[in-house]
Design an enzyme around this catalytic site. Structure first.
Site, PDB file in Angstrom:
ATOM      1  N   CYS A  87       0.835  -1.204   0.000  1.00 47.26           N
ATOM      2  CA  CYS A  87       0.000   0.000   0.000  1.00 47.26           C
ATOM      3  C   CYS A  87       0.870   1.254   0.000  1.00 47.26           C
ATOM      4  O   CYS A  87       1.567   1.509  -0.956  1.00 47.26           O
ATOM      5  CB  CYS A  87      -0.990  -0.052   1.162  1.00 47.26           C
ATOM      6  SG  CYS A  87      -2.404   1.029   0.913  1.00 47.26           S
ATOM      7  N   HIS A 196      -3.654  -5.776   0.721  1.00 47.02           N
ATOM      8  CA  HIS A 196      -3.079  -6.035   2.052  1.00 47.02           C
ATOM      9  C   HIS A 196      -3.085  -7.523   2.418  1.00 47.02           C
ATOM     10  O   HIS A 196      -4.000  -7.989   3.101  1.00 47.02           O
ATOM     11  CB  HIS A 196      -3.894  -5.270   3.105  1.00 47.02           C
ATOM     12  CG  HIS A 196      -3.696  -3.798   3.058  1.00 47.02           C
ATOM     13  ND1 HIS A 196      -2.661  -3.162   3.718  1.00 47.02           N
ATOM     14  CD2 HIS A 196      -4.387  -2.829   2.428  1.00 47.02           C
ATOM     15  CE1 HIS A 196      -2.729  -1.858   3.494  1.00 47.02           C
ATOM     16  NE2 HIS A 196      -3.770  -1.626   2.712  1.00 47.02           N
ATOM     17  N   GLU A 198      -1.344  -8.836   4.664  1.00 53.07           N
ATOM     18  CA  GLU A 198      -1.183  -8.931   6.129  1.00 53.07           C
ATOM     19  C   GLU A 198      -2.531  -8.895   6.854  1.00 53.07           C
ATOM     20  O   GLU A 198      -2.586  -9.155   8.053  1.00 53.07           O
ATOM     21  CB  GLU A 198      -0.236  -7.826   6.640  1.00 53.07           C
ATOM     22  CG  GLU A 198      -0.827  -6.426   6.813  1.00 53.07           C
ATOM     23  CD  GLU A 198      -0.935  -5.627   5.516  1.00 53.07           C
ATOM     24  OE1 GLU A 198      -0.864  -6.216   4.427  1.00 53.07           O
ATOM     25  OE2 GLU A 198      -1.105  -4.381   5.620  1.00 53.07           O
TER      26      GLU A 198
END
Lengths: 218, 79
Positions: A87, A196, A198
Site C-alpha cells: 500500500c 493487504h 497482512e
C-alpha cells in the site's frame, strides 16, 4: 531470517505487518524508525507498511521517499536483499525509483475499501512460490491512490521481464494500467503491491495472505 | 527571493479530480466548460536574493514533482 518493519509518521499497518510475519514463527521481526540511517547488518528483509506517511502531503510516498533511512534501503535492495512494500509502502518504493511507475488518484476519485479478488501472475518468486500460477486470492484493498501508472516503454519492459506480481481480477477498482495490483523489481526481490496480504493471516477472516509471509523462509 | 512553482499533470495523464470539478461546474449550470485540469502551486521563499535556477530545477525534478506524470513551471514573484 530477520525482518525489519520501517515506521514513518503516519504509518498505520506497521503492527499488522509485524504480527503477520511474527505469527509464522519463522522470523525475528523488529521495528525500524524512518530516521535511522543504518539498517542492522544481519537484516534479510526490509518491509515498508501501509498508512499515510507524512499525511500523503505533496504526493503519496514522496516525503517518506526522502527520509534518512531510504538511502540505506536503496543500498540494501541494490545488494540483492528483499524489500516488501504494501500500500503506502508500494507508493514509497515507486517514489524512490526502486520500482517503476507511480500510483495516482483512483479514477473514481473515491477511497476504496473492500475485499478484492486478485490473480497471481508469477508464482516463481521468493514471495509467491507457495501460490499456484493464475491462482485467485482474496486480499483486502484500502486506498485512495492505487491507480498504477507506467509509460508504454516501461510497461513493455515489466511484461518482458515477468515483473507483474498480481492483477485485479474481474474488476478494476482504481483505474490501474492493465489491472496491475503489484509488481516486482527486475531481480524479483523487491515486491510492491496495493492490496493487504497482512490482513488475511487468520482463520477467522481468511488465510489467503499467509503463504506470502511463509514463502520467504523456504 | 521568492518563486512560485506551478505543477500540473502531463496532458497524457488522466486527471479524475479535474474531471470531477468540470462535471460539477457543468452541473451548476456553467455550460461553457470544456475541460478542467487540477494542479498545485508552491510558493518558496529563499534566504538570499540570488538563487541558482539549476538548484530550483533540481528540487523540482527530484522531489517536488514526479517527472513521469507531472510538468512544472517556475516564476519569480516580486515581493
Amino acid at each position: 531470517m530477520k525482518i525489519g518493519i520501517v515506521v514513518f509518521p503516519g504509518s498505520n499497518c506497521d503492527n499488522d505487518l509485524f504480527r503477520a510475519f511474527e505469527k509464522q514463527k519463522l522470523y525475528k521481526v523488529i521495528f525500524l524508525w524512518h530516521k535511522d540511517t543504518d539498517l542492522p547488518k544481519d537484516l534479510d528483509l526490509c518491509a515498508i507498511p501501509g498508512g499515510f506517511s507524512f499525511g500523503d502531503y505533496l504526493r503519496t510516498g514522496a516525503i517518506a521517499s526522502k527520509s534518512p533511512i531510504i538511502n540505506s534501503i536503496i543500498k540494501f535492495a541494490n545488494s540483492g536483499r528483499f524489500v516488501l512494500g504494501i500500500c503506502n509502502g508500494f507508493q514509497i518504493l515507486c517514489e524512490t525509483g526502486l520500482l517503476p511507475g507511480i500510483l495516482l488518484r483512483n479514477t473514481s476519485t473515491k477511497f476504496v475499501c473492500k475485499n478484492q479478488i486478485l490473480k497471481v501472475c508469477n508464482s516463481n518468486t521468493s514471495f509467491s512460490k507457495l501460490y499456484n500460477e493464475n491462482e485467485e486470492v482474496n486480499f483486502p484493498i484500502a486506498h485512495h491512490d492505487g491507480n498504477y501508472f507506467v509509460n508504454n516503454e516501461t510497461k513493455k519492459m515489466i511484461y518482458d521481464n515477468n515483473q507483474i506480481a498480481f492483477k485485479y481480477h474481474k474488476n478494476n477498482p482504481n483505474g490501474s494500467v492493465d489491472n496491475i495490483a503489484g509488481i516486482y523489481s527486475q531481480n524479483h526481490r523487491i515486491l510492491g503491491l496495493m492490496p493487504h496480504p497482512e490482513r488475511r493471516v487468520s482463520s477467522e477472516i481468511g488465510l489467503d495472505g499467509e503463504r506470502l509471509f511463509r514463502s520467504l523462509n523456504i | 527571493m521568492k518563486v512560485r512553482v506551478n505543477i500540473i499533470l502531463k496532458p497524457s495523464v488522466l486527471d479524475p479530480q479535474g474531471q470531477a470539478v468540470a462535471n460539477s461546474l457543468i452541473g451548476q449550470g456553467f455550460n461553457n466548460i470544456k475541460n478542467v485540469r487540477q494542479g498545485k502551486i508552491l510558493d518558496i521563499e529563499f534566504n538570499s536574493n540570488e538563487v541558482d535556477m539549476n538548484m530550483i530545477n533540481e528540487m523540482c525534478e527530484g522531489f517536488l514533482t514526479n517527472p513521469l506524470v507531472e510538468d512544472y513551471a517556475i516564476e519569480e514573484i516580486n515581493m
